[in-house]
Design a protein around this motif. Structure first.
Motif, PDB file in Angstrom:
ATOM      1  N   ALA A 120      41.171  46.669  43.656  1.00 62.73           N
ATOM      2  CA  ALA A 120      41.042  46.399  45.093  1.00 62.73           C
ATOM      3  C   ALA A 120      42.187  45.521  45.578  1.00 62.73           C
ATOM      4  CB  ALA A 120      39.695  45.739  45.384  1.00 62.73           C
ATOM      5  N   TYR A 121      42.520  44.498  44.802  1.00 57.81           N
ATOM      6  CA  TYR A 121      43.652  43.641  45.165  1.00 57.81           C
ATOM      7  C   TYR A 121      44.938  44.456  45.237  1.00 57.81           C
ATOM      8  CZ  TYR A 121      47.594  40.502  44.387  1.00 57.81           C
ATOM      9  OH  TYR A 121      48.810  39.874  44.473  1.00 57.81           O
ATOM     10  N   ALA A 122      45.174  45.287  44.232  1.00 52.09           N
ATOM     11  CA  ALA A 122      46.415  46.062  44.168  1.00 52.09           C
ATOM     12  C   ALA A 122      46.500  47.069  45.302  1.00 52.09           C
ATOM     13  CB  ALA A 122      46.525  46.759  42.816  1.00 52.09           C
ATOM     14  N   ALA A 123      45.384  47.685  45.659  1.00 55.11           N
ATOM     15  CA  ALA A 123      45.377  48.641  46.772  1.00 55.11           C
ATOM     16  C   ALA A 123      45.588  47.928  48.097  1.00 55.11           C
ATOM     17  CB  ALA A 123      44.058  49.415  46.789  1.00 55.11           C
ATOM     18  N   ARG A 124      44.999  46.766  48.238  1.00 56.45           N
ATOM     19  CA  ARG A 124      45.126  46.013  49.494  1.00 56.45           C
ATOM     20  C   ARG A 124      46.524  45.488  49.707  1.00 56.45           C
ATOM     21  NH1 ARG A 124      44.940  40.709  50.651  1.00 56.45           N
ATOM     22  NH2 ARG A 124      44.240  40.102  48.556  1.00 56.45           N
ATOM     23  N   THR A 125      47.183  45.065  48.652  1.00 52.73           N
ATOM     24  CA  THR A 125      48.499  44.439  48.768  1.00 52.73           C
ATOM     25  C   THR A 125      49.649  45.418  48.623  1.00 52.73           C
ATOM     26  OG1 THR A 125      48.520  43.906  46.397  1.00 52.73           O
ATOM     27  CG2 THR A 125      47.617  42.238  47.910  1.00 52.73           C
ATOM     28  N   GLY A 126      49.382  46.703  48.395  1.00 51.45           N
ATOM     29  CA  GLY A 126      50.424  47.706  48.281  1.00 51.45           C
ATOM     30  C   GLY A 126      51.066  47.802  46.920  1.00 51.45           C
ATOM     31  N   LEU A 127      50.468  47.173  45.924  1.00 53.43           N
ATOM     32  CA  LEU A 127      50.990  47.266  44.567  1.00 53.43           C
ATOM     33  C   LEU A 127      50.809  48.672  44.017  1.00 53.43           C
ATOM     34  CD1 LEU A 127      52.173  45.799  42.073  1.00 53.43           C
ATOM     35  CD2 LEU A 127      49.829  45.172  41.468  1.00 53.43           C
ATOM     36  N   VAL A 128      49.729  49.315  44.410  1.00 52.29           N
ATOM     37  CA  VAL A 128      49.483  50.721  44.082  1.00 52.29           C
ATOM     38  C   VAL A 128      49.213  51.457  45.388  1.00 52.29           C
ATOM     39  CG1 VAL A 128      48.585  50.227  41.776  1.00 52.29           C
ATOM     40  CG2 VAL A 128      47.008  50.332  43.733  1.00 52.29           C
ATOM     41  N   THR A 129      49.251  52.785  45.338  1.00 51.43           N
ATOM     42  CA  THR A 129      49.034  53.595  46.528  1.00 51.43           C
ATOM     43  C   THR A 129      47.568  53.563  46.927  1.00 51.43           C
ATOM     44  OG1 THR A 129      50.837  55.052  45.814  1.00 51.43           O
ATOM     45  CG2 THR A 129      49.350  55.883  47.527  1.00 51.43           C
TER      46      THR A 129
END
Length: 380
Positions: A303-312
């Motif tokens: 969730a963090y990665a999706a929210r911050t643009g780290l992953v698509t």
């Protein structure tokens, strides 16, 4: 409920064994992942409150200041930041004051587990800055900076979650690069096979729990590697907390981002149909069944990665939705008790069986951390 059981709580590798990837036996038995949408923000907050309130109501004594309970309070403080609920702050403050903001093992400790409490002490300091709240954790980390002792303190992957966040946060708070430099030296020793145990498998993007599980060591009953779910969950959470603390321009941030993204790529390929992840990520036949703590940490990190643009986001929001919906519908009891938590241990076989009625403080903390990030993602 009478049946409830509360629990107290790379290249070098490929030379000896091909790096694990979700192919062959693992891929053959891997089901399609859950489809679904993230719930409304209010619904996420509601279930978080239910779970937190149940734990607090069942534990009027806030408990010790060791890693398991400290992980719960890290999650509770995330929920407080989300809701502003005074009761959560009061409960966390009471726990910290009960222990005089001290560390298990005192300021001379170098053990990562003992540093985990410092995360909540730093949370409380951020709200009400008083040096006494962070004196012990700061003194302990400064001793390690002054005498790094070969950077060989963190020999098990869980240690990254317990100790990296205080290093990162104190470095930013004090404006001193020595904290992040020492942290990266310790992290590199744990991760790299050059001089360290080399717990990071560059082929899969996942981590071995400790040196016993490296290629040539302990395998599953089916002869596959053991890549423990919660061990990888600790690592994922460590990366989230460090990246949340460090400036995006920090020298080491790109490595932390790459490593987290690689792990999430691997996890996306082995999520179960019910939204959970198996206790052994490399062998779905090894003690199959839902498990909450590893799944909650992966939900938090994804969730963090999706929210911050780290992953698509378009690819990973369904992963988050499937995991969160699976946790809520499968593990959360009507009264807020959180089940299917594997208890204290170091491998899939630890604290088995994992059932609807097994829980632990750190599992609840992981769930609260996950929910706070799911709420943030749902609000975007």
């Amino acid at each position: 409920m009478e049946r409830r059981r509360f629990v107290t709580a790379g290249a070098a590798l490929a030379a000896t064994l091909p790096a694990w990837s979700p192919t062959g036996a693992a891929a053959a038995t891997r089901p399609r992942t859950v489809a679904g949408r993230l719930p409304a923000l209010a619904d996420v907050v509601s279930v978080l409150r239910l779970v937190a309130d149940h734990w607090i109501g069942a534990n009027t004594d806030p408990g010790d200041n060791q890693w398991a309970r400290a992980t719960f309070f890290s999650g509770l403080m995330a929920l407080h930041r989300l809701t502003g609920e005074p009761r959560y702050l009061s409960y966390a403050r009471g726990w910290a004051e009960k222990h005089s903001y001290a560390l298990n093992g005192g300021v001379t400790t170098r053990h990562a587990d003992n540093h985990c409490a410092g995360q909540t002490y730093l949370d409380l300091y951020a709200l009400e800055p008083e040096q006494a709240k962070i004196a012990a954790i700061e003194a302990s980390l400064r001793r390690m900076i002054a005498a790094p002792d070969g950077y060989d303190d963190w020999t098990w992957c869980d240690a990254l979650h317990m100790a990296m966040p205080p290093f990162a946060r104190l470095g930013v708070l004090r404006g001193e690069s020595a904290f992040a430099d020492t942290m990266h030296g310790l992290y590199t020793h744990t991760k790299s096979a050059e001089g360290g145990p080399g717990l990071y498998d560059t082929g899969s993007g996942l981590w071995y729990r400790d040196a016993r599980f490296l290629p040539g060591g302990i395998t599953s009953p089916g002869g596959l590697p053991v890549l423990w779910s919660r061990g990888n969950g600790w690592v994922a959470a460590a990366h989230v907390k460090v990246l949340s603390a460090l400036p995006t321009t920090h020298r080491d941030a790109p490595e932390y981002r790459r490593t987290l993204a690689a792990g999430l790529t691997a996890l996306r390929k082995v999520q179960r149909a019910d939204g959970f992840w198996n206790v052994n990520l490399a062998d779905p036949a090894h003690l199959p069944g839902p498990e909450t703590s590893g799944t909650a940490f992966f939900t938090y990190a994804t969730a963090y990665a999706a929210r911050t643009g780290l992953v698509t986001a378009g690819q990973y929001r369904p992963i988050v939705a499937g995991a969160w919906n699976g946790l809520v519908t499968t593990a959360v009891h009507p009264d807020g008790f959180l089940g299917y938590v594997q208890g204290v241990g170091d491998r899939p076989e630890s604290s088995q069986p994992v059932t609807y009625d097994t829980t632990a403080d750190f599992g609840v903390g992981a769930f609260l951390l996950a929910g706070a990030e799911v709420a943030a993602l749902a609000g975007t």
